[in-house]
Motif scaffolding. Structure first.
Motif, mmCIF file in Angstrom:
data_model
loop_
_atom_site.group_PDB
_atom_site.id
_atom_site.type_symbol
_atom_site.label_atom_id
_atom_site.label_comp_id
_atom_site.label_asym_id
_atom_site.label_seq_id
_atom_site.Cartn_x
_atom_site.Cartn_y
_atom_site.Cartn_z
ATOM 1 N N ARG A 71 20.571 14.103 40.997
ATOM 2 C CA ARG A 71 19.757 14.997 40.344
ATOM 3 C C ARG A 71 19.174 14.729 39.222
ATOM 4 N N ASP A 72 20.015 14.421 38.215
ATOM 5 C CA ASP A 72 19.216 13.945 36.723
ATOM 6 C C ASP A 72 18.168 12.836 36.929
ATOM 7 N N SER A 73 18.207 11.928 37.956
ATOM 8 C CA SER A 73 17.291 10.953 37.778
ATOM 9 C C SER A 73 16.109 11.435 38.506
ATOM 10 N N LEU A 74 16.264 12.255 39.717
ATOM 11 C CA LEU A 74 15.106 12.418 40.490
ATOM 12 C C LEU A 74 14.418 13.837 40.013
ATOM 13 N N ARG A 75 15.163 14.921 39.734
ATOM 14 C CA ARG A 75 14.581 16.118 39.199
ATOM 15 C C ARG A 75 13.285 16.148 38.468
ATOM 16 N N PRO A 76 13.294 15.235 37.419
ATOM 17 C CA PRO A 76 12.029 14.892 36.770
ATOM 18 C C PRO A 76 10.930 14.692 37.596
ATOM 19 N N LYS A 77 11.152 13.824 38.650
ATOM 20 C CA LYS A 77 9.917 13.507 39.501
ATOM 21 C C LYS A 77 9.548 14.745 40.140
ATOM 22 N N ALA A 78 10.439 15.438 40.702
ATOM 23 C CA ALA A 78 10.135 16.760 41.578
ATOM 24 C C ALA A 78 9.181 17.900 40.696
ATOM 25 N N GLU A 79 9.736 17.648 39.461
ATOM 26 C CA GLU A 79 9.026 18.536 38.332
ATOM 27 C C GLU A 79 7.548 18.322 38.257
ATOM 28 N N GLN A 80 7.441 17.023 38.468
ATOM 29 C CA GLN A 80 6.019 16.584 38.220
ATOM 30 C C GLN A 80 5.328 16.272 39.416
ATOM 31 N N ALA A 81 5.836 16.586 40.471
ATOM 32 C CA ALA A 81 5.004 16.486 41.689
ATOM 33 C C ALA A 81 3.765 17.516 41.800
ATOM 34 N N SER A 82 2.712 17.043 42.075
ATOM 35 C CA SER A 82 1.557 18.024 42.087
ATOM 36 C C SER A 82 1.058 18.353 43.426
ATOM 37 N N THR A 83 1.758 17.591 44.511
ATOM 38 C CA THR A 83 1.466 17.925 45.917
ATOM 39 C C THR A 83 2.749 18.166 46.618
ATOM 40 N N LEU A 84 2.688 18.537 48.004
ATOM 41 C CA LEU A 84 3.782 18.787 48.673
ATOM 42 C C LEU A 84 4.100 17.108 49.156
ATOM 43 N N GLY A 85 3.460 16.308 49.388
ATOM 44 C CA GLY A 85 3.612 15.090 49.754
ATOM 45 C C GLY A 85 4.312 14.591 48.826
ATOM 46 N N ALA A 86 4.087 14.500 47.524
ATOM 47 C CA ALA A 86 4.805 13.874 46.260
ATOM 48 C C ALA A 86 6.220 14.331 46.290
ATOM 49 N N LEU A 87 6.355 15.789 46.697
ATOM 50 C CA LEU A 87 7.674 16.233 46.430
ATOM 51 C C LEU A 87 8.552 15.897 47.808
ATOM 52 N N ARG A 88 8.280 15.526 48.715
ATOM 53 C CA ARG A 88 8.546 15.169 50.116
ATOM 54 C C ARG A 88 9.192 13.802 49.543
ATOM 55 N N GLU A 89 8.622 12.847 49.113
ATOM 56 C CA GLU A 89 8.751 11.615 48.812
ATOM 57 C C GLU A 89 10.083 11.385 47.912
ATOM 58 N N THR A 90 10.066 12.413 46.866
ATOM 59 C CA THR A 90 11.251 12.472 45.975
ATOM 60 C C THR A 90 12.385 13.183 46.537
ATOM 61 N N ILE A 91 12.427 14.115 47.513
ATOM 62 C CA ILE A 91 13.471 14.459 48.074
ATOM 63 C C ILE A 91 14.069 13.434 49.221
ATOM 64 N N GLY A 92 13.120 12.682 49.692
ATOM 65 C CA GLY A 92 13.527 11.836 50.642
ATOM 66 C C GLY A 92 14.180 10.621 49.937
ATOM 67 N N ALA A 93 13.657 10.080 48.598
ATOM 68 C CA ALA A 93 14.390 9.369 47.880
ATOM 69 C C ALA A 93 15.688 9.709 47.737
ATOM 70 N N MET A 94 16.120 11.072 47.429
ATOM 71 C CA MET A 94 17.355 11.582 47.043
ATOM 72 C C MET A 94 18.283 11.474 48.220
ATOM 73 N N LEU A 95 17.664 11.556 49.673
ATOM 74 C CA LEU A 95 18.526 11.465 50.706
ATOM 75 C C LEU A 95 18.978 9.950 51.152
ATOM 76 N N THR A 96 18.031 9.185 50.597
ATOM 77 C CA THR A 96 18.210 7.967 50.812
ATOM 78 C C THR A 96 19.540 7.551 50.190
ATOM 79 N N THR A 97 19.722 7.973 48.828
ATOM 80 C CA THR A 97 20.965 7.356 48.159
ATOM 81 C C THR A 97 22.290 7.722 48.900
ATOM 82 N N LEU A 98 22.252 8.515 49.890
ATOM 83 C CA LEU A 98 23.465 8.910 50.674
ATOM 84 C C LEU A 98 23.735 7.651 51.569
#
Length: 454
Positions: A71-98
């Motif tokens: 969360r600490d690593s990726l939440r700032p990227k979510a905060e900076q996301a300006s498009t839905l596609g950028a947010l999707r990429e960030t959430i996808g990166a979070m899921l990949t860590t599992l």
């Protein structure tokens, strides 16, 4: 486990379709990837996904993943996301860590296509297809089976033909698109490629689709196929799209005398139970039985207990499902009555199971369980190891999060996730065999039964 891999199969195919250019996703809405998103909505969506996974994952220690650090690593990227596609990429990166299957972010435009309410709006629009089964051989999408009397069969399409394109889906382009994804595991990608192509052969019955094939002589064949209604019994289950479930059986003579029964099941869904029981009764007199689970994406996990009982003479545990607070053993009890209520003994002859790279979830549980207790011999390809029970959560953006809530182990305590059911007799799918009309995995299983004693 309730149909998690069926959801995964549908989700993966539609997620591919939604990511492709043009109208490759006939059922999906235009992509929202470039849609602007506010900082507040991006954060509440990211936090919703992170919290739900942390609260429901079967392992409170997250299998060694530092979930707070993620969360600490990726939440700032979510905060900076300006498009839905950028947010999707960030959430996808979070899921990949599992590093596990069944953690997938499904775009809203794809999720709506599998929303049961959506299909209810036009009940007269019967789904159809061209009757073709597709698989990935190497890096090529190949026709592996053609349903008799189907549009594909009437057009002369044969097993072994290569699918170059269908509709506006290009196989090579799709593979490149999928390979660049950061949110999907290798197993998911292998499943996605042929399913993405198959989704383009599907559509409303009576509609047509153009496809380009490479035939057995290397010639290019451009064919227009008019879709026909899907075969099988329509079944709706939870958030799944309507599925058409088929149970088939045949009796095959053996060269050494006697016969082998072959039972095919397209999905583990409850309406198939009676047909499965009848199929077992129809082949009970044979020397051996083959259960063909190729292409079966899973379904209702509990069905393995009832079906397994047809082949077990004592109470046997076929595996265990573990959630954060509970454990559920999959116990199979011997079936000692046929469909007419007459007393019978469970089938005791040789039992073979044929699997491939699209035999998922419940199919993997059944195959691995029967193999582990020494009751069945496995033939064909390694299953994909996509065996985790999962549920769906609609996020504030409208996208849908598929997330895991349980783990599954075979009777020996071996995890199926990421490993799958490993065949005793590996039989790779080859285009050469398909072009010669040889179903090598099935033939190997039948040969083993023929050579077995008794």
């Amino acid at each position: 486990m309730l149909s998690s891999a069926c959801r995964l199969a549908a989700a993966l195919a539609l997620t591919v379709a939604a990511a492709l250019p043009g109208d490759a996703a006939a059922q999906a809405r235009p992509s929202r990837a470039t849609e602007p998103i506010s900082r507040e909505q991006a954060l509440v969506t990211f936090d919703s996904a992170w919290r739900r996974i942390g609260a429901t994952h079967y392992d409170s220690a997250m299998r060694g993943v530092n979930w707070n650090a993620v969360r600490d690593s990726l939440r700032p990227k979510a905060e900076q996301a300006s498009t839905l596609g950028a947010l999707r990429e960030t959430i996808g990166a979070m899921l990949t860590t599992l590093g596990e299957s069944h953690f997938v972010l499904i775009p809203q435009e794809a999720a709506d296509a599998i929303d049961p309410e959506l299909s209810r709006r036009d009940p007269a629009a019967a789904p159809g297809d061209a009757g073709l089964t597709l698989r990935l051989i190497g890096d090529t999408v190949v026709v592996t089976a053609v349903r008799p009397q189907s549009p594909g069969a009437r057009a002369g399409v044969q097993p072994g033909w290569i699918v170059d394109s269908v509709g506006r889906f290009g196989a090579a382009r799709a593979r490149r698109t999928i390979a660049e994804s950061r949110s999907l595991t290798r197993q998911q990608l292998v499943a996605m490629i042929p399913q993405g192509a198959a989704a383009q052969f599907a559509g409303t019955a009576g509609s047509s689709v153009n496809a380009v094939f490479t035939d057995h002589e290397g010639h290019r064949r451009e064919i227009e196929l008019v879709r026909e209604p899907l075969a099988g019994v329509p079944v709706r289950f939870g958030n799944l799209p309507t599925m058409f479930v088929e149970v088939a059986h045949e009796v095959r003579p053996l060269p050494t005398g006697g016969c082998a029964g072959v039972i095919r099941l397209s999905a583990w869904m409850l309406p198939a139970t009676a047909a499965l029981d009848s199929a077992v009764d129809a082949v009970r007199h044979c020397k051996g039985v083959v259960i063909d689970l190729r292409g079966n994406p899973g379904g209702v996990g509990g069905m393995v207990m009832g079906f397994g009982g047809h082949f077990l003479d004592s109470v046997v545990t076929l595996g265990e499902m573990k959630t954060r607070g509970n454990r559920l053993r999959f116990v199979a009890n011997p079936r000692r009555a046929d469909v007419a209520g007459r007393r019978v003994s469970p089938f005791a002859g040789p039992l073979a199971i044929v699997s491939d790279s699209l035999s998922m979830s419940t199919s993997e549980i059944f195959a691995a369980g029967m193999q582990a207790v020494g009751r069945a011999r496995l033939f064909g390809e390694n299953t994909p190891g996509l065996a985790l029970p999962a549920v769906l959560l609609r996020l504030p953006t409208g996208d849908v999060l598929m997330h895991v809530f349980a783990d599954f182990t075979d009777p020996n305590g071996r995890r199926i996730e990421g490993v799958g059911a490993v065949p005793d007799v590996p039989v790779p799918l080859t285009r050469a065999n398909l072009l010669r009309g040889i179903d090598a995995p099935l033939e190997e299983a039948l040969a083993w039964i023929a050579g077995s004693g008794g």
